[in-house]
Design a protein around this motif. Structure first.
Motif, PDB file in Angstrom:
ATOM      1  N   PRO A   1      33.032  25.352-118.438  1.00  0.00           N
ATOM      2  CA  PRO A   1      32.890  23.937-118.063  1.00  0.00           C
ATOM      3  C   PRO A   1      34.227  23.178-118.056  1.00  0.00           C
ATOM      4  CG  PRO A   1      31.135  24.561-119.561  1.00  0.00           C
ATOM      5  CD  PRO A   1      32.101  25.715-119.528  1.00  0.00           C
ATOM      6  N   PHE A   2      35.090  23.474-119.017  1.00  0.00           N
ATOM      7  CA  PHE A   2      36.395  22.814-119.041  1.00  0.00           C
ATOM      8  C   PHE A   2      37.211  23.224-117.818  1.00  0.00           C
ATOM      9  CE2 PHE A   2      40.905  22.582-120.215  1.00  0.00           C
ATOM     10  CZ  PHE A   2      40.993  21.236-120.531  1.00  0.00           C
ATOM     11  N   LEU A   3      37.173  24.504-117.452  1.00  0.00           N
ATOM     12  CA  LEU A   3      37.882  24.970-116.269  1.00  0.00           C
ATOM     13  C   LEU A   3      37.363  24.264-115.021  1.00  0.00           C
ATOM     14  CD1 LEU A   3      39.933  27.188-115.089  1.00  0.00           C
ATOM     15  CD2 LEU A   3      37.822  28.230-114.311  1.00  0.00           C
ATOM     16  N   VAL A   4      36.054  24.135-114.911  1.00  0.00           N
ATOM     17  CA  VAL A   4      35.464  23.451-113.753  1.00  0.00           C
ATOM     18  C   VAL A   4      35.968  22.009-113.682  1.00  0.00           C
ATOM     19  CG1 VAL A   4      33.297  22.612-112.752  1.00  0.00           C
ATOM     20  CG2 VAL A   4      33.450  24.968-113.594  1.00  0.00           C
ATOM     21  N   GLN A   5      36.112  21.349-114.835  1.00  0.00           N
ATOM     22  CA  GLN A   5      36.665  19.991-114.847  1.00  0.00           C
ATOM     23  C   GLN A   5      38.092  19.985-114.288  1.00  0.00           C
ATOM     24  OE1 GLN A   5      36.419  18.508-118.849  1.00  0.00           O
ATOM     25  NE2 GLN A   5      34.191  18.280-118.787  1.00  0.00           N
TER      26      GLN A   5
ATOM     27  N   LEU B   1      39.336  22.066-112.164  1.00  0.00           N
ATOM     28  CA  LEU B   1      39.225  22.285-110.718  1.00  0.00           C
ATOM     29  C   LEU B   1      38.836  20.994-110.009  1.00  0.00           C
ATOM     30  CD1 LEU B   1      37.296  25.698-110.681  1.00  0.00           C
ATOM     31  CD2 LEU B   1      39.763  25.337-110.465  1.00  0.00           C
ATOM     32  N   GLU B   2      37.832  20.310-110.530  1.00  0.00           N
ATOM     33  CA  GLU B   2      37.332  19.084-109.897  1.00  0.00           C
ATOM     34  C   GLU B   2      38.369  17.964-109.917  1.00  0.00           C
ATOM     35  OE1 GLU B   2      34.587  18.899-108.116  1.00  0.00           O
ATOM     36  OE2 GLU B   2      34.115  20.987-108.592  1.00  0.00           O
ATOM     37  N   ARG B   3      39.231  17.940-110.932  1.00  0.00           N
ATOM     38  CA  ARG B   3      40.300  16.934-110.997  1.00  0.00           C
ATOM     39  C   ARG B   3      41.489  17.315-110.116  1.00  0.00           C
ATOM     40  NH1 ARG B   3      39.696  16.706-117.168  1.00  0.00           N
ATOM     41  NH2 ARG B   3      41.550  17.999-117.131  1.00  0.00           N
ATOM     42  N   GLY B   4      41.434  18.504-109.513  1.00  0.00           N
ATOM     43  CA  GLY B   4      42.515  18.946-108.635  1.00  0.00           C
ATOM     44  C   GLY B   4      43.714  19.516-109.366  1.00  0.00           C
TER      45      GLY B   4
END
Length: 151
Positions: free
Chosen positions: A94-98, A100-103
């Motif tokens: 989940p932290f990694l996905v964050q 990614l989503e923040r660019g």
């Protein structure tokens, strides 16, 4: 493609240490290709031509195995799942996905699945590590200025 090597005995750790030492002797060359002899347990031998670069990589693998560490080889062009990428940089998915989503890490989608190139992940890790080292250096300077005993 990902290749994982896991240690499972003291004998393998010792063999890896000895092999790394023996291989190091032959890597002080400017030759692009080395010729090595590989033998089976039955006495059969085979001469093999191996790029010196590959032997350097093999030596690094043997050093890690000789220290009892597991090893994984991932091509720099590999595309990773979010879980694989999270495992490599030691964060939760989940932290990694964050990130990614923040660019903060470049990724692309294959259908609905995110894929991260290994070299993009490592670029982020190096940048993050450098920022962390700089912050630590600044804290040390502040502690020294305040006379907190960090000389």
């Amino acid at each position: 493609m990902s290749i994982a090597v896991k240690q499972n005995s003291d004998a393998l750790v010792q063999a890896a240490r000895e092999s790394a030492r023996n291989l190091s002797i032959f890597l002080h060359t400017h030759a692009d290709i080395q010729e090595i002899q590989i033998g089976s347990g039955t006495g059969d031998t085979q001469q093999v031509h191996i790029p010196t670069q590959a032997l350097h990589l093999l030596r690094e693998i043997l050093v890690e195995l000789g220290m009892g560490n597991d090893v994984r080889i991932i091509p720099v062009t590999a595309e990773l799942t979010t879980q694989e990428a999270a495992d490599i940089i030691n964060v939760s998915r989940p932290f990694l996905v964050q990130l990614l989503e923040r660019g903060e890490i470049h990724y692309h989608k294959v259908g609905t699945h995110r894929r991260i190139r290994y070299d993009d992940l490592m670029a982020h890790k190096e940048k993050s590590d450098a920022a962390r080292r700089q912050a630590m250096d600044e804290l040390v300077v502040q502690a020294q200025e305040m006379g907190m005993g960090y000389d």
